[in-house]
Scaffold this motif. Structure first.
Motif, short mmCIF file in Angstrom:
data_model
loop_
_atom_site.label_atom_id
_atom_site.label_comp_id
_atom_site.label_asym_id
_atom_site.label_seq_id
_atom_site.Cartn_x
_atom_site.Cartn_y
_atom_site.Cartn_z
N TRP A 225 0.82 -1.21 0.00
CA TRP A 225 0.00 0.00 0.00
C TRP A 225 0.86 1.26 0.00
O TRP A 225 0.44 2.30 -0.54
CB TRP A 225 -0.94 0.00 1.19
N LEU A 226 2.05 1.18 0.57
CA LEU A 226 2.97 2.33 0.50
C LEU A 226 3.41 2.57 -0.94
O LEU A 226 3.55 3.73 -1.38
CB LEU A 226 4.19 2.09 1.39
N ASP A 227 3.62 1.48 -1.70
CA ASP A 227 3.98 1.62 -3.11
C ASP A 227 2.80 2.13 -3.93
O ASP A 227 2.97 2.92 -4.86
CB ASP A 227 4.47 0.28 -3.66
N VAL A 228 1.59 1.67 -3.59
CA VAL A 228 0.39 2.20 -4.26
C VAL A 228 0.31 3.71 -4.04
O VAL A 228 0.06 4.48 -4.97
CB VAL A 228 -0.89 1.51 -3.74
N ALA A 229 0.53 4.12 -2.80
CA ALA A 229 0.46 5.55 -2.47
C ALA A 229 1.50 6.34 -3.24
O ALA A 229 1.21 7.42 -3.78
CB ALA A 229 0.64 5.73 -0.97
N ALA A 230 2.73 5.82 -3.30
CA ALA A 230 3.79 6.52 -4.01
C ALA A 230 3.46 6.66 -5.50
O ALA A 230 3.68 7.73 -6.10
CB ALA A 230 5.11 5.78 -3.83
N ALA A 231 2.93 5.59 -6.10
CA ALA A 231 2.58 5.65 -7.53
C ALA A 231 1.44 6.62 -7.78
O ALA A 231 1.44 7.35 -8.78
CB ALA A 231 2.22 4.24 -8.02
N ARG A 232 0.47 6.65 -6.89
CA ARG A 232 -0.65 7.59 -7.05
C ARG A 232 -0.19 9.02 -6.87
O ARG A 232 -0.65 9.92 -7.58
CB ARG A 232 -1.76 7.25 -6.05
N GLU A 233 0.72 9.24 -5.93
CA GLU A 233 1.23 10.60 -5.73
C GLU A 233 1.95 11.09 -6.99
O GLU A 233 1.82 12.25 -7.38
CB GLU A 233 2.18 10.61 -4.53
N LYS A 234 2.70 10.20 -7.64
CA LYS A 234 3.41 10.56 -8.87
C LYS A 234 2.43 10.95 -9.98
O LYS A 234 2.75 11.74 -10.86
CB LYS A 234 4.27 9.40 -9.34
N GLN A 235 1.22 10.38 -9.93
CA GLN A 235 0.20 10.71 -10.92
C GLN A 235 -0.62 11.94 -10.54
O GLN A 235 -1.50 12.36 -11.29
CB GLN A 235 -0.74 9.52 -11.11
N GLY A 236 -0.38 12.48 -9.35
CA GLY A 236 -1.16 13.61 -8.88
C GLY A 236 -2.47 13.22 -8.24
O GLY A 236 -3.30 14.09 -7.94
N ALA A 237 -2.68 11.92 -8.03
CA ALA A 237 -3.92 11.44 -7.41
C ALA A 237 -3.73 11.45 -5.90
O ALA A 237 -3.57 10.39 -5.27
CB ALA A 237 -4.26 10.05 -7.91
N LEU A 238 -3.75 12.64 -5.31
CA LEU A 238 -3.37 12.77 -3.91
C LEU A 238 -4.40 12.19 -2.95
O LEU A 238 -4.05 11.63 -1.91
CB LEU A 238 -3.12 14.25 -3.60
N THR A 239 -5.67 12.32 -3.28
CA THR A 239 -6.69 11.72 -2.42
C THR A 239 -6.54 10.20 -2.40
O THR A 239 -6.64 9.56 -1.35
CB THR A 239 -8.10 12.10 -2.90
N GLY A 240 -6.30 9.63 -3.57
CA GLY A 240 -6.08 8.19 -3.64
C GLY A 240 -4.82 7.77 -2.90
O GLY A 240 -4.77 6.69 -2.30
N ALA A 241 -3.79 8.61 -2.94
CA ALA A 241 -2.56 8.31 -2.21
C ALA A 241 -2.83 8.28 -0.71
O ALA A 241 -2.33 7.41 0.01
CB ALA A 241 -1.50 9.35 -2.55
#
Length: 271
Positions: A225-241
């Motif tokens: 889930w930490l990797d999911v968060a990092a990948a979402r943050e890179k996409q600008g999907a901050l709520t999802g992160a």
């Protein structure tokens, strides 16, 4: 099969005990989760053929020879030396069609055939290269699915371990080098490869999908889930992160401080 249906199957696989883990179907769900609406039947057909041919060989050959000859010679499943970085090498639907792939992907077919035919085989999460451990009357041996299922001698295991950076004290211990992993961990190893490749290519959507599959396959592990968060943050999907970071929260999480720092950083970006 849609991506949502694949996620449902991966969630169900994650709930299964290790002894009942549906390796082949979970691997198919992983492949379709990446690229939906493909036909899984060629994979199932290949797996059935592998089990049938392996069962025919068992009576006259040792377990390791029977497994290697069936998979590498009869069915032509081997490593892709010429196009190692080909994206199809990590996708078992493509591997079934091309008969080429990475060791971690080829191992899915080896392990599934061994289970069906009654051969005791397990994955070995060897540094830098996935191997197989096959139990024989003379003791366990290591096979390399990437190299036509050939036998890897103990001396070669030690050399490979030293090249991978292990200390001589560890590299001499066959019990460590050949420690088996569950089918679940074997499939997670393949998702780790996909995650690393996606990050390197800056394919953050692909990285998110591979990390999510790891999270579904092993729901007790907070790290995916930490990797999911990092990948979402890179996409600008901050709520999802933030949602992924929340999922990473566990009572015995040793990286709780790191997680809180990540949450605070993402919240600052949102504000």
């Amino acid at each position: 099969m849609t991506r949502d249906e694949a996620e449902f199957l991966l969630t169900e696989a994650g709930r299964a005990d290790d002894d009942d883990f549906p390796l082949l179907e979970a691997a198919l769900a992983c492949a379709i989760h990446d690229y939906p609406f493909r036909d899984p039947e060629p994979v199932r057909t290949l797996a059935r053929n592998a089990a049938e041919r392996l069962s025919e060989r068992i009576g006259s050959e040792s377990p390791d020879d029977a497994l290697a000859e069936t998979m590498a010679s009869d069915l032509r499943l081997n490593g892709d030396l010429l196009n190692y970085d080909h994206p199809g090498n990590t996708d078992i639907i493509d591997v079934a069609e091309r008969r080429r792939g990475l060791s971690a992907a080829l191992s899915v077919f080896y392990l599934d055939a061994a289970r069906r035919a009654g051969i005791k085989a397990q994955g070995v999460d060897f540094p830098g290269h996935f191997l197989l451990r096959v139990e024989t009357p003379e003791g366990p041996v290591a096979l390399d699915p990437f190299s036509q299922g050939r036998l890897v001698l103990p001396s070669e295991l030690t050399r490979r371990a030293l090249r991978a950076g292990l200390t001589p004290h560890v590299a001499d211990r066959l019990d460590v080098l050949m420690a088996p992993v569950s089918d679940r961990q074997a499939l997670i190893r393949l998702q780790n490869v996909l995650f690393s490749r996606a990050i390197k290519a800056q394919d953050f959507e692909g990285a998110e999908r591979s990390a999510l599959r790891r999270a579904l396959l092993d729901p007790e592990d907070h790290r995916p889930w930490l990797d999911v968060a990092a990948a979402r943050e890179k996409q600008g999907a901050l709520t999802g992160a933030l949602e992924a970071l929340s999922r990473a929260r566990t009572l015995d999480d040793p990286s709780e401080v790191h997680r809180k720092i990540s949450v605070d950083r993402v919240r600052l970006l949102l504000n």
